[in-house]
Enzyme design. Structure first.
Site, PDB file in Angstrom:
ATOM      1  N   SER A 205       0.849  -1.190   0.000  1.00  0.00           N
ATOM      2  CA  SER A 205       0.000   0.000   0.000  1.00  0.00           C
ATOM      3  C   SER A 205       0.882   1.237   0.000  1.00  0.00           C
ATOM      4  O   SER A 205       2.033   1.190   0.456  1.00  0.00           O
ATOM      5  CB  SER A 205      -0.868   0.000   1.270  1.00  0.00           C
ATOM      6  OG  SER A 205      -1.454   1.262   1.494  1.00  0.00           O
TER       7      SER A 205
ATOM      8  N   TYR B 259      -0.107  -0.024  10.623  1.00  0.00           N
ATOM      9  CA  TYR B 259      -0.465  -0.467   9.274  1.00  0.00           C
ATOM     10  C   TYR B 259       0.683  -0.174   8.305  1.00  0.00           C
ATOM     11  O   TYR B 259       1.069  -1.031   7.502  1.00  0.00           O
ATOM     12  CB  TYR B 259      -1.746   0.246   8.816  1.00  0.00           C
ATOM     13  CG  TYR B 259      -2.230  -0.183   7.446  1.00  0.00           C
ATOM     14  CD1 TYR B 259      -2.641  -1.496   7.215  1.00  0.00           C
ATOM     15  CD2 TYR B 259      -2.283   0.716   6.384  1.00  0.00           C
ATOM     16  CE1 TYR B 259      -3.095  -1.894   5.968  1.00  0.00           C
ATOM     17  CE2 TYR B 259      -2.740   0.325   5.130  1.00  0.00           C
ATOM     18  CZ  TYR B 259      -3.140  -0.985   4.935  1.00  0.00           C
ATOM     19  OH  TYR B 259      -3.581  -1.378   3.691  1.00  0.00           O
TER      20      TYR B 259
END
Length: 314
Positions: free
Chosen positions: A161, A187
């Site tokens: 990501s 994350y």
């Protein structure tokens, strides 16, 4: 000598998974897609099944998996869509999946993920996002290594990501035992780990003909954002638009995964990071694009590999 030229393709941010795989014949190939019952996992699996592959949806929710499999069979006409249980945060579940696998595996798409969850720990005390997004996939891929090696020319797809730009892997305190927990930093470091895995696995497994690459799918509204408040989501969309980034449909979001999994343009290519169906440029400060140098750092990649082995063996 290794060719280090940037890989470019005819495809763009607007391309769909079906467009990317058009003309590719995957008949006789076997594929595993983790998290294949939601978000871009569904469209990744659909495109690969549409090209003739046998696709196994590795999912936590078997009912959702069965529904998705039926839908993919109905839309592609390919009856070889299977469902198997897999909880990446549970070592026993990963080990059971690996033990049950028989025969070669041509494509492994490490797609499942947890994003910005409240502070949660596994029974081992591992931070949940790192445990799921990296350690679970690491255990799965290394466990399936013999099946990948047996396939000849296998590919592993590591779905990362642009959030990797938020944090390197903080080796001194991966599991937030000393520092205050911050969902987006957790994350971000797990997504950096996804890229570092591709770097080191490519190096270690090249002799087995296994190519491993990472990618950023783009901004897509999916169940992945279930822990993100609606106002925060809207702010993310506004920031993306201001930065010139357009949110994608799930079919567009799956395109880069499918490209990395199947494109002949990537034959023999490993350890790279792709976005919008092309290899990413180095990250430019002030943007949300490109790949951070720390995510491609071979020393960090080698260290993460060893830390992962030691963590899983403890």
């Amino acid at each position: 000598m290794t060719d280090t030229r940037r890989i470019t393709t005819p495809f763009t941010a607007q391309s769909t998974a079906a467009e990317v795989v058009e003309g590719v014949d995957l008949t006789g190939r076997r594929v595993v897609v983790t998290g294949g019952a939601s978000g871009i996992g569904v469209e990744t699996a659909r495109a690969l099944a549409g090209a003739g592959a046998e696709v196994t949806l590795a999912v936590r929710n078997l009912e959702a998996g069965e529904r998705t499999a039926e839908d993919i069979v109905a839309t592609t006409g390919n009856k070889q869509v299977l469902v198997a249980p897999l909880d990446l945060a549970d070592r026993a579940s990963v080990a059971a999946f690996v033990a049950a696998w028989e025969g070669p595996l041509h494509i492994l798409v490490n797609n499942a993920g947890v994003m910005a969850s409240p502070e949660t720990r596994t029974p081992e005390g591992w931070e949940l996002q790192f445990a799921t997004n990296h350690l679970g996939h690491f255990a799965l891929a290394t466990g399936l290594h013999p099946a990948l090696a047996a396939a000849g020319g296998a590919r592993v797809v590591s779905v990362s990501s642009s959030a990797h730009l938020r944090s390197p892997v903080v080796f001194e305190d991966i599991h937030f035992r000393e520092r205050a927990y911050e969902p987006w930093l957790a994350y971000g470091q797990s997504k950096t780990a996804n890229v570092l895995f591709a770097v080191e696995a490519s190096k270690r497994w090249a002799a087995d003909g296994i190519a491993v690459n990472a990618l950023m799918p783009g901004g897509i509204r999916t169940n992945l954002q279930r822990h993100v408040a609606e106002e925060d989501l809207q702010a993310m969309v506004r920031q993306s638009s201001a930065a010139g980034l357009v949110w994608k449909t799930p079919e567009q979001g799956a395109a880069t995964s499918v490209l990395v999994a199947t494109s002949p343009l990537l034959d023999g290519v490993g350890g790279r990071y792709f976005e919008d169906c092309n290899e990413a440029e180095p990250h430019q400060e002030g943007t949300r694009r490109g790949v951070a140098p720390y995510a491609l750092d071979p020393e960090a990649a080698a260290l993460l590999w060893q830390v992962s082995i030691d963590t899983l063996a403890a």
